[in-house]
Design an enzyme around this catalytic site. Structure first.
Site, mmCIF file in Angstrom:
data_model
loop_
_atom_site.group_PDB
_atom_site.id
_atom_site.type_symbol
_atom_site.label_atom_id
_atom_site.label_comp_id
_atom_site.label_asym_id
_atom_site.label_seq_id
_atom_site.Cartn_x
_atom_site.Cartn_y
_atom_site.Cartn_z
ATOM 1 N N ASP A 183 0.047 21.827 -22.646
ATOM 2 C CA ASP A 183 -1.073 22.728 -22.990
ATOM 3 C C ASP A 183 -0.618 23.659 -24.124
ATOM 4 O OD1 ASP A 183 -2.896 25.357 -22.322
ATOM 5 O OD2 ASP A 183 -3.885 23.507 -21.709
ATOM 6 N N TYR A 318 -8.478 32.471 -29.497
ATOM 7 C CA TYR A 318 -9.050 33.115 -30.675
ATOM 8 C C TYR A 318 -8.006 33.251 -31.766
ATOM 9 C CZ TYR A 318 -11.267 36.636 -33.611
ATOM 10 O OH TYR A 318 -11.806 37.306 -34.674
ATOM 11 N N HIS A 372 -3.015 16.693 -16.559
ATOM 12 C CA HIS A 372 -2.641 17.753 -17.488
ATOM 13 C C HIS A 372 -1.509 18.644 -16.977
ATOM 14 C CE1 HIS A 372 -3.482 20.430 -20.841
ATOM 15 N NE2 HIS A 372 -3.561 21.451 -20.026
#
Lengths: 408, 401
Positions: A183, A318, A372
């Site tokens: 990740d 972000y 994952h």
């Protein structure tokens, strides 16, 4: 000069936080659900209702907190980050009994946490088989996650996360080290390899490898191969999974990359909102992993009780998106230090192997199951992969000078 | 059967809201975040404090009830059973006023008709008058929500059309923006000519130039410049696509997951909506109580706020190619262009044979009826009035005494 010692840390959530959570849960308002919605519209109502009921009565945070403190030796220490001042970083650090164990930095992602090192820790630090290498393991809470402080200023992106991981290893006396993650861990380790590779980061292993798609101009040979030669059934399945993730499974990322503060209000204020937001990923991103309700609630509680609150954890999306708008498109992902990949079929981006080939890819491992959260779903398999990569006879054996991972 | 309706939120709902607000946990915020990361903390903190203490829902409720004549009636929807639909219905004193169906979107509601309503029904020899119907979309306001999957544009259009017919308006015109644009367009496609006689949108969309699909437009795109206004519009459109569509991506894929937080957390819902009320408007000076009334309509809605998100999922699923292949309409169409609309395309991309009315504005954004009520009504009067291109489009209902 010996490095300053980290401050030993035990998770100890204040009683007032526990009772505050209970107050909120007692006012819980659940939405309705369409008939036969299943998982198509998101986390199913029956699951959430059941989890909320357990969280209210039955789930005992103190028991799990105590277990975490027992299993994971934790510390905090201040790390100075250029342009961002000092951040107090929480981390797990377990040393092997073997003096020359291989220093390994484990880097988690979202919605993961330091918790993800829990199952592989004993396998790496104290393997039963003497032919398996041993590691000293460091697993830090990313700034803004778990019990690390969060950045206060804007612009804390891959470079800064990498800086924290690297400086932590140096502070612990590990001038050279290897890394493992998935990740965000993959991107952060990538950056560590780019910025601190060769001199410090000697090799890295990812269970969420990434590469760009074949492109007529950027990778013409790959494009040719893509057009001429079939992919295996497993690769085709992987491409379908990747397409699902890009077309249907990336809403969370779109919001977190653009308006994380807006989303943060509901995740910070509603334990149920946070639970659903994370639980959906725990289900969708794993390979039929049989989640125990208390296991889910512990994962989510780490976010709920986190030092900076759950809203802070979203900002990485972000900041990275803003600093690297074309990240997924460019070759900015490439590294030159020895690299290993483990492929798990139910991860969210599962690419054809030939897209992932690189001159420094010295280890690959295929798996028939797993998703994952590899360290959590398939700890044995992941540990075995690291053993084969770094152990005697492995392609990354002795990559850290003097730290072979065995008794000498 | 139609039943008169007054909004009357139970006391228990108001006190639960207050209890939740009293337990509000706010996140932190980065230094100098401004609006870059989403709704600013200072704004949300101030709004929460007002919502807890000072804002009087009963007062807003009474005002809505006194200004908006409301009703409910059961509408049967093919494959979805009967839904009880909430709507506003006000007739003009002009007997032959033009029946107009107003269709809201997200995060709007029936409240968006509040300012234009008196202007539309007003009688005058200078301009046409309208009988106005504004319904709460199923899943919004005080309408029931669908229970089954698959309730998409066709079904929303069916509800609007059946409502008008049930009210005695066999033929009518429509006005809408946001989802209202797509729904009224569907109404035009399904019921055009027979029932819907003309449609006006403040959220016009069209296909871009394309070498195969729209070659002449591509040629024009390459040869001729756009006006400064159009360039600004394209920038705004790109901003919306790149920075402003996170909510859409989540609502279109996993609305249930998002719904848990919005249903449980008043501040979560407030922030989610407030961000749009500010980013999507053109320097509109929102009053705190005005914001709280908009959000309260979602909080106190019949079906709860999670239900309102499903339209994104259903439409995205039913029309994966919606943006690229919209079916044309053939009834007279009118467009009003407001510069801060989210999708603001060069005018030549939007020309279609049945586009009979266009109006440019120098200010205004996405919520045209709320931000620019006079201007929007003026546009409708021009489109449907004596000298207008859609005059007498509904036979016998020309809008004048």
């Amino acid at each position: 000069m010996s490095p300053a010692k980290g401050t030993p840390y035990k998770i100890n959530v204040p009683g007032s936080s526990l009772s505050y959570l209970q107050q909120k849960l007692s006012l819980a308002t659940l939405p309705d659900e369409l008939e036969d919605a299943g998982r198509d519209y998101g986390a199913p109502l029956a699951d959430i209702r059941r989890l909320v009921a357990r969280w209210k009565g039955g789930y005992d945070w103190r028991t799990h907190e105590a277990k975490l403190n027992l299993e994971l030796p934790q510390f905090t220490r201040d790390i100075e980050v250029e342009g961002h001042g000092v951040l107090n970083i929480h981390y797990v650090h377990k040393k092997s009994e073997i003096t020359d164990a291989i220093p390994l930095l484990f880097v988690h992602g979202w919605p993961g946490s330091f918790l993800e090192v829990r199952k592989i820790l004993p396998l790496l630090v104290a393997p039963k088989d003497p032919t398996d290498p041993s590691f000293d393991v460091v697993a830090f809470s990313l700034p803004g996650f778990g019990f690390s402080e969060a950045p206060r200023k804007r612009g804390f992106e891959l470079k800064q996360f990498a800086e924290v991981g690297h400086k932590l290893m140096l502070a612990l006396g590990y001038n050279e080290y290897v890394t493992q993650g998935g990740d965000w861990g993959d991107w952060i380790m990538r950056t560590i390899a780019q910025n601190y590779g060769r001199n410090h980061c000697k090799a890295w292993h990812s269970n969420a490898p990434f590469a760009t798609s074949p492109h007529p101009i950027r990778t013409p040979l790959l494009m040719l191969s893509h057009l001429l030669f079939n992919y295996t059934p497993a690769e085709q399945e992987g491409l379908k999974r990747t397409e699902w993730f890009r077309n249907k499974g990336s809403g969370y990322s779109a919001e977190q990359s653009t308006q994380p503060q807006t989303l943060g209000y509901s995740l910070a204020d509603s334990p149920i909102g946070l639970l659903a937001w994370i639980y959906e990923k725990l289900i969708n991103w794993t390979d039929n992993y049989p989640w125990d309700d208390d296991e889910v609630l512990t994962w989510v509680s780490i976010y709920w009780y986190s030092r900076a609150g759950p809203a802070a954890s979203l900002r990485i999306y972000y900041e990275v998106h803003k600093a690297n708008p074309q990240l997924a498109m460019t070759k900015a992902y490439s590294t030159t230090v020895p690299m290993g990949y483990s492929y798990f079929p139910k991860d969210v981006v599962v690419l054809p192997r030939r897209w992932l080939q690189a001159p420094n890819l010295i280890f690959e491992s295929e798996h028939d199951s797993g998703g994952h959260f590899a360290a959590h779903e398939k700890p044995q398999e992941l540990a075995d992969d690291l053993r084969r990569m770094f152990g005697k006879g492995g392609p990354a054996f002795a990559v850290v000078f003097g730290k072979l991972g065995y008794y000498t | 059967m139609e039943a008169p309706f007054r909004i009357a939120v139970p006391d228990s709902s108001i006190s639960l809201l207050k209890q939740k607000l009293a337990l509000t946990t706010l996140p932190d915020e980065l230094d100098d975040a401004g609006w870059q990361y989403g709704a600013p903390l200072a704004d949300v903190r101030r709004l929460v404090a007002r919502w807890q203490d000072g804002y009087d829902w009963r007062k807003s409720e009474a005002q809505l009830n006194s200004e908006l004549p409301q009703f409910t009636r059961d509408i049967k929807v093919d494959g979805h059973g009967v839904l009880n639909v909430h709507y506003i219905h006000q007739r003009s004193t002009v007997v032959d006023a033009i029946p107009l169906l107003f269709v809201h979107g997200w995060p709007g509601s029936f409240i968006e008709v509040q300012k234009i309503l008196p202007l539309l029904v007003e009688a005058s020899p200078e301009h046409p008058s309208f009988h106005v119907v504004a319904f709460s979309l199923p899943g919004y306001g005080f309408s029931e929500a669908p229970r089954k999957q698959g309730f998409e544009l066709t079904q929303f259009a069916e509800v609007g059309n059946k409502l008008m017919i049930a009210l005695g308006y066999n033929q009518y015109v429509t006005q809408g923006g946001d989802w209202g644009h797509l729904i009224t367009r569907r109404i035009a496609q399904l019921y055009g000519h027979k029932h819907s006689k003309a449609w006006h949108s403040n959220f016009p969309t069209g296909n871009p130039p394309h070498p195969i699909h729209r070659p002449l437009l591509l040629l024009s795109h390459l040869l001729f410049k756009y006006t400064p206004k159009e360039d600004e519009g394209l920038k705004r459109t790109m901003w919306y696509r790149d920075q402003g569509s996170g909510y859409f991506a989540e609502q279109a894929s996993y609305p249930q997951t998002l719904g848990y937080g919005l249903a449980d957390s008043p501040v979560g819902l407030l922030a989610w909506i407030y961000e749009k009320l500010v980013l999507w408007t053109d320097n509109y000076r929102w009053d705190d109580d005005e914001v709280l009334t908009w959000v309260s309509i979602y909080w106190f809605s019949r079906a709860g706020p999670a239900a309102s998100l499903r339209i994104y999922y259903e439409v995205n699923k039913a029309y994966p190619d919606l943006a690229n292949k919209p079916e044309p309409t053939t009834i007279p169409t009118g467009y009003s262009f407001f510069p801060k609309e989210l999708i603001s395309l060069p005018r030549r991309w939007l020309q279609v044979p049945n586009l009979v009315f266009q109006s440019e504005h120098d200010s205004g954004g996405h919520f045209a009826a709320h931000e620019k009520p006079k201007e929007l009504v003026e546009d409708l009067r021009k489109m449907f009035g004596r000298a207008g291109p859609a005059f007498a489009v509904v036979p016998g209902k020309v809008g004048y005494a």
